[in-house]
Design an enzyme around this catalytic site. Sequence first.
Site, short mmCIF file in Angstrom:
data_model
loop_
_atom_site.label_atom_id
_atom_site.label_comp_id
_atom_site.label_asym_id
_atom_site.label_seq_id
_atom_site.Cartn_x
_atom_site.Cartn_y
_atom_site.Cartn_z
N SER A 97 0.83 -1.20 0.00
CA SER A 97 0.00 0.00 0.00
C SER A 97 0.87 1.26 0.00
O SER A 97 1.68 1.46 -0.90
CB SER A 97 -0.95 -0.05 1.20
OG SER A 97 -1.98 0.89 1.08
N ASP A 227 -9.49 -5.37 -4.49
CA ASP A 227 -8.92 -4.38 -3.59
C ASP A 227 -9.84 -3.16 -3.55
O ASP A 227 -10.01 -2.46 -4.55
CB ASP A 227 -7.52 -3.97 -4.08
CG ASP A 227 -6.75 -3.17 -3.06
OD1 ASP A 227 -7.35 -2.32 -2.38
OD2 ASP A 227 -5.52 -3.36 -2.97
N HIS A 256 -7.40 -5.88 -0.21
CA HIS A 256 -6.22 -5.04 -0.02
C HIS A 256 -5.25 -5.67 0.97
O HIS A 256 -4.05 -5.73 0.73
CB HIS A 256 -6.66 -3.66 0.47
CG HIS A 256 -5.55 -2.67 0.54
ND1 HIS A 256 -4.82 -2.28 -0.56
CD2 HIS A 256 -5.03 -1.98 1.60
CE1 HIS A 256 -3.91 -1.38 -0.20
NE2 HIS A 256 -4.01 -1.20 1.10
#
Length: 276
Positions: A97, A227, A256
Amino acid sequence: MDTITTTDGTRIYFKDWGPRDAQPIVFHHGWPLSADDWDAQMMFFLANGYRVIAHDRRGHGRSTQTWTGNEMDTYAADVIELADALDLKNAVHIGHSTGGGEVARYVARSKQGRVAKAVLIGAVPPIMLKTANNPGGLPIEVFDGFRDALVANRAQFFLDVPSGPFYGFNRPGAKVSQGVIENWWRQGMMGGAKAHYDCIKAFSETDFTEDLQQIEVPTFVMHGDDDQIVPYADSAPLSVKLLKNGTLKTYPGFPHGMCTTHPEVINPDLLAFVRT
């Protein structure tokens, strides 16, 4: 507690486990978490004979709750100082991320011999924000909503995110783990509200196009196509096109936070890439 102090006086906490002569695997966490988010991967690679390192980004976890420097250039500079302090050579840098953005910026600026490979998992590059050059991005109102929710009630916001979209626990039939939710909350609440607020701009508005273009080491791009935090279509496929030596693997239905929900799939894929 293991820390380094950067040139601007910020204390950066880090974990450093395993043989010092083994190849280093360096993990970069997402927002608003800490090095603890990598437990499943660090234990796996440690068991496979690697040296594993993870730090708490400035303003996050056990590092200084900075009110300045909460942007990608400084995040990358902190990693440069950490790599120098630990004299890391031939390392594999793995970022999830926001940590994927940090990896892209760091690797693009790293010293010769420091980096062997890179991995971007559910990562924010090339850029999350909708702009004229990135029409598939998310509108600024989405990130303004994050900021408003953080200021209004950070503790509740940090329960809502992992309870819902982060791990896909809002999907029908999802196997919800209360422990995972509470661990996300614990990590988030350890950090500083000001740093977390600033980091929303850092992960959403930073354009990593030039960083990706400058990276020459083999880079593995991993992304779940369900995601809900970093939408797949505007991230991983675009990033791999910008990389000189990039490989994309798409995980159907994965969320995610797939490193936590599916370590039995992610960890062997990471190991295969590191060993290749």
